[in-house]
Scaffold this motif. Structure first.
Motif, PDB file in Angstrom:
ATOM      1  N   SER A 141     -13.739  29.894  25.557  1.00 50.38           N
ATOM      2  CA  SER A 141     -12.361  29.519  25.886  1.00 50.38           C
ATOM      3  C   SER A 141     -12.049  28.691  24.597  1.00 50.38           C
ATOM      4  CB  SER A 141     -12.384  28.149  26.881  1.00 50.38           C
ATOM      5  OG  SER A 141     -13.086  27.011  26.335  1.00 50.38           O
ATOM      6  N   ASN A 193      -5.538  32.043  33.641  1.00 45.41           N
ATOM      7  CA  ASN A 193      -4.379  31.382  32.723  1.00 45.41           C
ATOM      8  C   ASN A 193      -3.134  31.819  33.547  1.00 45.41           C
ATOM      9  OD1 ASN A 193      -6.364  32.073  30.048  1.00 45.41           O
ATOM     10  ND2 ASN A 193      -5.449  30.044  30.360  1.00 45.41           N
ATOM     11  N   MET A 234      -7.145  28.812  26.864  1.00 54.78           N
ATOM     12  CA  MET A 234      -7.227  30.153  27.088  1.00 54.78           C
ATOM     13  C   MET A 234      -8.521  30.688  27.386  1.00 54.78           C
ATOM     14  SD  MET A 234      -5.387  33.495  25.040  1.00 54.78           S
ATOM     15  CE  MET A 234      -6.892  33.881  24.274  1.00 54.78           C
ATOM     16  N   SER A 271      -0.271  28.913  32.705  1.00 50.39           N
ATOM     17  CA  SER A 271      -0.182  28.555  31.196  1.00 50.39           C
ATOM     18  C   SER A 271       0.035  29.872  30.523  1.00 50.39           C
ATOM     19  CB  SER A 271      -1.384  28.211  30.625  1.00 50.39           C
ATOM     20  OG  SER A 271      -2.607  28.865  31.046  1.00 50.39           O
ATOM     21  N   GLN A 306      -7.983  35.992  31.585  1.00 53.69           N
ATOM     22  CA  GLN A 306      -6.933  35.372  31.388  1.00 53.69           C
ATOM     23  C   GLN A 306      -5.996  35.558  32.571  1.00 53.69           C
ATOM     24  OE1 GLN A 306      -5.179  37.095  27.611  1.00 53.69           O
ATOM     25  NE2 GLN A 306      -7.369  36.791  26.745  1.00 53.69           N
TER      26      GLN A 306
END
Length: 235
Positions: A79, A148, A92, A153, A145
């Protein structure tokens, strides 16, 4: 990538970037006008990322095991703080593709950067593990991801989020690429990736923002699948 294919990529990128003004040409107010598109895109991101995480869970498990087998002491996931929309920081997630001391070794490698502009890329980066080199080649390292995307995000499609140290080098023109939510994939990734320098990457992102649409996003996602099957200079 073959020489002929590389030249085709360069020609296609030049054709697109030639339409992008070298002066600041976007405004936050104008970008915010596309409310309907953003709402539909967010709903699509939630549905597709949740479904994607469920469907690819066996692949995630296999990659996690491979990373652990090669380096039992290191973590499976990596991360990192990235810069997103309007310069806001977020964390991320990726599969770890480098040695655990990769960040500490970066300073010694900066002089060997093979990409112009505010980002670091090195084809034979000694910090990359054997498993990491393979999962990077087919972009599997990016799959976490999807979390995410699910938490809002990131989006499935958009400009790649940059590192804080890269953001510090951005001009006002470069910062235009951060007017929209960053994405797991985008026009840069399907247009030659590391064969495309920083300046043209920024122009590709600005072009994407100017012409973004649900159909355009869908085309980029389909092209991304092709890039995963036939890698286009990812490293």
């Amino acid at each position: 990538m073959s020489e002929r294919r590389s030249q085709h990529v360069v020609d296609r990128v030049q054709l697109v970037t030639a339409t992008v003004d070298d002066e600041i040409c976007l405004s936050k107010e104008k970008v915010a006008l596309h409310k309907g598109y953003r709402v539909v895109k967010r709903v699509s991101d939630i549905i597709l990322s949740a479904a994607g995480l469920l469907v690819i869970s066996p692949i995630l498990l296999i990659v996690a095991i491979a990373i652990k087998v090669e380096d039992p002491a290191g973590p499976v996931f990596f991360s990192q703080m990235r810069v997103g929309t309007d310069g806001k920081l977020f964390r991320m997630y990726k599969f770890r593709s480098m040695a655990t001391d990769a960040e500490a070794r970066l300073e010694a490698l900066i002089a060997k950067n093979e990409v112009d502009g505010a980002m670091f890329k090195m084809k034979d980066d000694p910090r990359v593990t054997r498993v990491g080199r393979f999962i990077r080649k087919i972009s599997v390292d990016e799959l976490p991801q999807l979390w995410n995307v699910l938490n809002g995000s990131m989006s499935l499609v958009g400009p790649r989020p940059c590192l804080p140290r890269e953001y510090e080098q951005y001009t006002d023109y470069d910062k235009q690429r951060l007017l929209v939510k960053p994405g797991c994939t985008g026009l840069w990734q399907v247009s030659g990736r590391n064969h495309v320098g920083f300046v043209d990457m920024v122009k590709l992102d600005i072009y994407y923002i100017q012409h973004r649409s649900l159909l355009g996003d869908l085309k980029i996602m389909f092209r991304t699948v092709g890039v995963m099957i036939f890698p286009n200079a990812a490293y």
